[in-house]
Design a protein around this motif. Structure first.
Motif, PDB file in Angstrom:
ATOM      1  N   ALA A   6       0.850  -1.778   0.253  1.00  0.00           N
ATOM      2  CA  ALA A   6       0.077   0.031  -0.347  1.00  0.00           C
ATOM      3  C   ALA A   6       0.961   0.871   0.060  1.00  0.00           C
ATOM      4  O   ALA A   6       0.788   2.063  -0.743  1.00  0.00           O
ATOM      5  CB  ALA A   6      -1.120  -0.043   1.235  1.00  0.00           C
ATOM      6  N   LEU A   7       2.009   1.470   1.015  1.00  0.00           N
ATOM      7  CA  LEU A   7       2.965   2.491   0.585  1.00  0.00           C
ATOM      8  C   LEU A   7       3.837   2.305   0.169  1.00  0.00           C
ATOM      9  O   LEU A   7       4.239   4.063  -0.397  1.00  0.00           O
ATOM     10  CB  LEU A   7       3.150   3.082   2.202  1.00  0.00           C
ATOM     11  N   GLY A   8       4.450   1.927  -0.582  1.00  0.00           N
ATOM     12  CA  GLY A   8       5.821   1.296  -1.363  1.00  0.00           C
ATOM     13  C   GLY A   8       7.059   1.495  -0.837  1.00  0.00           C
ATOM     14  O   GLY A   8       7.225   1.702  -0.067  1.00  0.00           O
ATOM     15  N   ALA A   9       7.671   2.995  -1.582  1.00  0.00           N
ATOM     16  CA  ALA A   9       8.822   3.540  -0.813  1.00  0.00           C
ATOM     17  C   ALA A   9       8.647   4.816   0.306  1.00  0.00           C
ATOM     18  O   ALA A   9       9.833   4.725   0.850  1.00  0.00           O
ATOM     19  CB  ALA A   9       9.272   4.546  -1.532  1.00  0.00           C
ATOM     20  N   LEU A  10       7.481   4.660   0.964  1.00  0.00           N
ATOM     21  CA  LEU A  10       7.352   5.067   2.199  1.00  0.00           C
ATOM     22  C   LEU A  10       7.279   4.195   3.455  1.00  0.00           C
ATOM     23  O   LEU A  10       7.303   5.099   4.648  1.00  0.00           O
ATOM     24  CB  LEU A  10       5.891   6.013   2.080  1.00  0.00           C
ATOM     25  N   THR A  11       7.214   2.837   2.841  1.00  0.00           N
ATOM     26  CA  THR A  11       7.537   1.930   4.241  1.00  0.00           C
ATOM     27  C   THR A  11       7.816   1.964   4.621  1.00  0.00           C
ATOM     28  O   THR A  11       7.699   1.892   6.540  1.00  0.00           O
ATOM     29  CB  THR A  11       7.052   0.297   3.744  1.00  0.00           C
ATOM     30  N   PRO A  12       9.448   1.986   4.691  1.00  0.00           N
ATOM     31  CA  PRO A  12      10.178   2.329   6.051  1.00  0.00           C
ATOM     32  C   PRO A  12      10.218   3.707   6.808  1.00  0.00           C
ATOM     33  O   PRO A  12      10.593   2.985   7.810  1.00  0.00           O
ATOM     34  CB  PRO A  12      11.730   1.944   4.924  1.00  0.00           C
TER      35      PRO A  12
END
Length: 316
Positions: free
Chosen positions: A59-65
């Motif tokens: 759902a968040l992609g690159a924002l996940t971490p």
């Protein structure tokens, strides 16, 4: 020189969670509460960060971490509340309370991991932190390759937190009140400072930074969470705090030192004169250096006078 360019970014990556956790310990001890639960807090932060990363990657992609380490930060803050309540409100022994939290974190994270993922490990991360190089700055001779090339962005978070901690603790009224509670709590109370409130803030801030560093550690140096993800870094951070004399820039220098000591174990085979030594020796180096540093500097490093003492408002 090329070997140094390879070792330096790795050392800074390893040093990042050590530095952030040590800063957390600084807030707690400056307020007068010893927080040896940093290892357990890091483990909880690592578990929550890893879990959020696995569950939200699609759902968040690159924002996940980034979202994951914030979740780890919140989890660490909430988990440290147990230590704060026990040691401040219930006036329990701070060492026993911290030890209990360290022991609880192991069983708690294993149980939750089995409950959520049906095993003692999380699935492999699909979204975690990757190394970056900063344009223009990376081309500066020598310094560019050491500090601005092939580094995790989380290292710059650690640098930012060092500056913020220095300013807050040593340049603000809040910091003065915090430090006074760790030195002379009864005198602070007589001046209208709410000692228990300041100590709660110190411990919860410590937990937030510990949870943040746990999330950062698992999302930079690992590909999945396990109960061995932290492997003693919380205790090394406590040694870093003592080595750094309870000062932010001291913690930064000590953290980089311990980061290099761990990196040395990985590159020992490429250094002339060290190839003949067994690899197991180098894996012991970080912990040996921790003991040596404590022996050499612990006597000279004088911490907050009331750190570890139970606050008694009736004591004079």
């Amino acid at each position: 020189m090329n070997l140094l360019y390879e070792m330096f970014p790795m050392a800074l990556g390893i040093a990042t969670p050590i530095i952030i956790t040590a800063l957390g310990g600084l807030f707690s001890e400056r307020s007068g509460v010893v927080n040896i639960a940093l290892e357990g807090i890091m483990l909880v932060g690592a578990f929550v960060g890893a879990t959020v990363s696995v569950l939200t990657a699609d759902a968040l992609g690159a924002l996940t971490p980034w979202v994951s380490i914030l979740a780890g930060m919140v989890a660490g803050c909430l988990y440290s509340w147990i230590h704060a309540y026990a040691s401040i409100a219930l006036k329990a022994d701070q060492t026993i309370s911290g030890t209990a939290l360290n022991m609880l974190s192991t069983g708690l994270t294993i149980y939750l991991c089995q409950l959520i993922f049906k095993g003692q490990r999380t699935p492999t991360f699909t979204e975690n932190f990757t190394r970056i190089s900063i344009p223009v700055l990376k081309d500066i001779p020598v310094i560019g390759k050491l500090f601005f090339s092939d580094l995790y962005p989380t290292f710059y978070i650690a640098l930012f937190l060092v500056l913020v901690t220095w300013f807050v603790v040593f340049k603000t009224k809040f910091g003065l009140h915090l430090r006074s509670c760790g030195e002379y709590p009864q005198a602070s109370a007589s001046m209208g400072i709410k000692v228990e409130k300041m100590r709660y803030i110190g411990v919860l801030t410590s937990g937030a930074l510990g949870g943040l560093s746990g999330g950062i550690m698992v999302l930079t140096t690992n590909i999945q969470f396990s109960v061995l993800a932290i492997h003693g870094v919380g205790f090394i951070a406590m040694a870093c705090l003592i080595f750094g004399k309870w000062k932010p820039f001291g913690c930064l220098a000590a953290g980089v030192f311990f980061g290099f000591s761990q990196t040395l174990s990985k590159y020992s085979g490429f250094i002339p004169g060290l190839k003949s030594l067994p690899s197991e020796f180098f894996y012991c180096i970080p912990y040996i250096l921790t003991i040596i540093a404590l022996i050499l500097f612990a006597r000279k490093s004088v911490g907050p006078k009331a750190s570890g003492e139970i606050y008694d408002s009736g004591k004079r």
